[in-house]
Motif scaffolding. Structure first.
Motif, PDB file in Angstrom:
ATOM      1  N   PRO A  16       0.977   2.958   8.665  1.00  0.00           N
ATOM      2  CA  PRO A  16      -0.151   2.035   8.763  1.00  0.00           C
ATOM      3  C   PRO A  16      -1.214   2.644   9.670  1.00  0.00           C
ATOM      4  O   PRO A  16      -0.895   3.155  10.743  1.00  0.00           O
ATOM      5  CB  PRO A  16       0.451   0.770   9.364  1.00  0.00           C
ATOM      6  CG  PRO A  16       1.748   1.186   9.967  1.00  0.00           C
ATOM      7  CD  PRO A  16       2.183   2.451   9.297  1.00  0.00           C
TER       8      PRO A  16
ATOM      9  N   GLY B 230      -6.902  -3.859  -4.780  1.00  0.00           N
ATOM     10  CA  GLY B 230      -6.415  -4.241  -3.457  1.00  0.00           C
ATOM     11  C   GLY B 230      -7.300  -5.274  -2.782  1.00  0.00           C
ATOM     12  O   GLY B 230      -6.816  -6.271  -2.238  1.00  0.00           O
TER      13      GLY B 230
ATOM     14  N   PRO C 150       0.524   3.592  -3.479  1.00  0.00           N
ATOM     15  CA  PRO C 150       1.158   2.331  -3.895  1.00  0.00           C
ATOM     16  C   PRO C 150       0.625   1.089  -3.181  1.00  0.00           C
ATOM     17  O   PRO C 150       0.663  -0.008  -3.725  1.00  0.00           O
ATOM     18  CB  PRO C 150       2.636   2.540  -3.570  1.00  0.00           C
ATOM     19  CG  PRO C 150       2.820   4.018  -3.524  1.00  0.00           C
ATOM     20  CD  PRO C 150       1.512   4.585  -3.051  1.00  0.00           C
ATOM     21  N   GLY C 151       0.096   1.245  -1.969  1.00  0.00           N
ATOM     22  CA  GLY C 151      -0.428   0.112  -1.215  1.00  0.00           C
ATOM     23  C   GLY C 151      -1.859  -0.251  -1.567  1.00  0.00           C
ATOM     24  O   GLY C 151      -2.508  -1.000  -0.844  1.00  0.00           O
ATOM     25  N   HIS C 152      -2.376   0.305  -2.656  1.00  0.00           N
ATOM     26  CA  HIS C 152      -3.731   0.046  -3.163  1.00  0.00           C
ATOM     27  C   HIS C 152      -4.817   0.711  -2.324  1.00  0.00           C
ATOM     28  O   HIS C 152      -5.944   0.240  -2.267  1.00  0.00           O
ATOM     29  CB  HIS C 152      -3.994  -1.456  -3.331  1.00  0.00           C
ATOM     30  CG  HIS C 152      -2.969  -2.125  -4.191  1.00  0.00           C
ATOM     31  ND1 HIS C 152      -2.842  -1.831  -5.537  1.00  0.00           N
ATOM     32  CD2 HIS C 152      -2.008  -3.020  -3.896  1.00  0.00           C
ATOM     33  CE1 HIS C 152      -1.838  -2.550  -6.029  1.00  0.00           C
ATOM     34  NE2 HIS C 152      -1.314  -3.274  -5.055  1.00  0.00           N
ATOM     35  N   GLU C 153      -4.472   1.836  -1.699  1.00  0.00           N
ATOM     36  CA  GLU C 153      -5.478   2.657  -1.051  1.00  0.00           C
ATOM     37  C   GLU C 153      -5.955   3.709  -2.051  1.00  0.00           C
ATOM     38  O   GLU C 153      -5.182   4.191  -2.862  1.00  0.00           O
ATOM     39  CB  GLU C 153      -4.908   3.381   0.182  1.00  0.00           C
ATOM     40  CG  GLU C 153      -4.449   2.472   1.301  1.00  0.00           C
ATOM     41  CD  GLU C 153      -3.023   1.980   1.134  1.00  0.00           C
ATOM     42  OE1 GLU C 153      -2.611   1.092   1.886  1.00  0.00           O
ATOM     43  OE2 GLU C 153      -2.310   2.459   0.225  1.00  0.00           O
TER      44      GLU C 153
ATOM     45  N   ALA D  81      -3.471  -7.253   5.975  1.00  0.00           N
ATOM     46  CA  ALA D  81      -2.667  -6.165   5.425  1.00  0.00           C
ATOM     47  C   ALA D  81      -3.015  -4.874   6.150  1.00  0.00           C
ATOM     48  O   ALA D  81      -4.118  -4.723   6.682  1.00  0.00           O
ATOM     49  CB  ALA D  81      -2.932  -6.012   3.929  1.00  0.00           C
ATOM     50  N   ASP D  82      -2.063  -3.968   6.158  1.00  0.00           N
ATOM     51  CA  ASP D  82      -2.309  -2.638   6.694  1.00  0.00           C
ATOM     52  C   ASP D  82      -2.850  -1.747   5.586  1.00  0.00           C
ATOM     53  O   ASP D  82      -2.441  -1.865   4.430  1.00  0.00           O
ATOM     54  CB  ASP D  82      -1.008  -2.013   7.217  1.00  0.00           C
ATOM     55  CG  ASP D  82      -0.494  -2.687   8.472  1.00  0.00           C
ATOM     56  OD1 ASP D  82      -1.321  -3.073   9.316  1.00  0.00           O
ATOM     57  OD2 ASP D  82       0.732  -2.811   8.606  1.00  0.00           O
ATOM     58  N   ALA D  83      -3.762  -0.866   5.940  1.00  0.00           N
ATOM     59  CA  ALA D  83      -4.164   0.222   5.059  1.00  0.00           C
ATOM     60  C   ALA D  83      -3.390   1.439   5.552  1.00  0.00           C
ATOM     61  O   ALA D  83      -3.424   1.773   6.737  1.00  0.00           O
ATOM     62  CB  ALA D  83      -5.662   0.469   5.123  1.00  0.00           C
ATOM     63  N   HIS D  84      -2.659   2.061   4.653  1.00  0.00           N
ATOM     64  CA  HIS D  84      -1.759   3.158   5.016  1.00  0.00           C
ATOM     65  C   HIS D  84      -2.390   4.516   4.739  1.00  0.00           C
ATOM     66  O   HIS D  84      -3.252   4.644   3.875  1.00  0.00           O
ATOM     67  CB  HIS D  84      -0.458   3.027   4.222  1.00  0.00           C
ATOM     68  CG  HIS D  84       0.275   1.766   4.526  1.00  0.00           C
ATOM     69  ND1 HIS D  84       0.027   0.587   3.860  1.00  0.00           N
ATOM     70  CD2 HIS D  84       1.209   1.484   5.444  1.00  0.00           C
ATOM     71  CE1 HIS D  84       0.807  -0.356   4.347  1.00  0.00           C
ATOM     72  NE2 HIS D  84       1.537   0.158   5.321  1.00  0.00           N
TER      73      HIS D  84
ATOM     74  N   GLY E 284       2.057   7.242   4.481  1.00  0.00           N
ATOM     75  CA  GLY E 284       2.673   5.928   4.464  1.00  0.00           C
ATOM     76  C   GLY E 284       2.560   5.165   5.766  1.00  0.00           C
ATOM     77  O   GLY E 284       2.872   3.976   5.818  1.00  0.00           O
TER      78      GLY E 284
END
Length: 125
Positions: free
Chosen positions: A57, A33, A12-15, A68-71, A55
């Motif tokens: 970071p 992202g 969901p975080g665009h990873e 932004a963090d990459a998770h 999930g």
């Protein structure tokens, strides 16, 4: 238009996440992202050996607009980082699927199947 390869999984975080033949998982920032963030100016990578939950970071990406963090898309242990991405953060913009950030040895290799496939990720955008 955002490029979304069909052979990857997406968080969901665009990873994006790619399973390798040796069971490891390679992680980077999706085309969408990197487009949201803008021109990258810094990539902060995790320590090899760091144990993470899905999930968590793990890395930091900073652009001229924001940070932004990459998770971690799955739980596991960081086994390798891409120093070239830190040395040339703009490569995340120019080649988002060729510029990975870190590799994980997943706690449960089947967990990658819980991530979005390309069609689901496309629909989420």
């Amino acid at each position: 238009m955002t490029h979304i390869p069909d052979d990857l999984r997406y968080a969901p975080g665009h990873e994006w996440a790619r399973s390798e033949s040796d069971g490891t998982v390679v992680v980077g920032v999706s085309d969408h992202g990197q487009d949201l963030l803008g021109d990258m100016v810094f990539v902060g990578l995790p320590e090899v050996g760091k144990v993470v939950a899905a999930g968590d970071p793990v890395a930091v990406v900073e652009s001229v607009k924001s940070a932004a963090d990459a998770h971690a898309p799955v739980a596991g242990t960081v086994i390798e980082v891409n120093a070239a991405a830190a040395d040339a953060p703009e490569s995340v913009n120019s080649d988002p699927y060729g510029t990975w950030l870190f590799k994980l040895r997943p706690t449960d290799p089947a967990e990658i199947a819980t991530l979005m496939d390309a069609a689901t990720y496309r629909a989420s955008l």
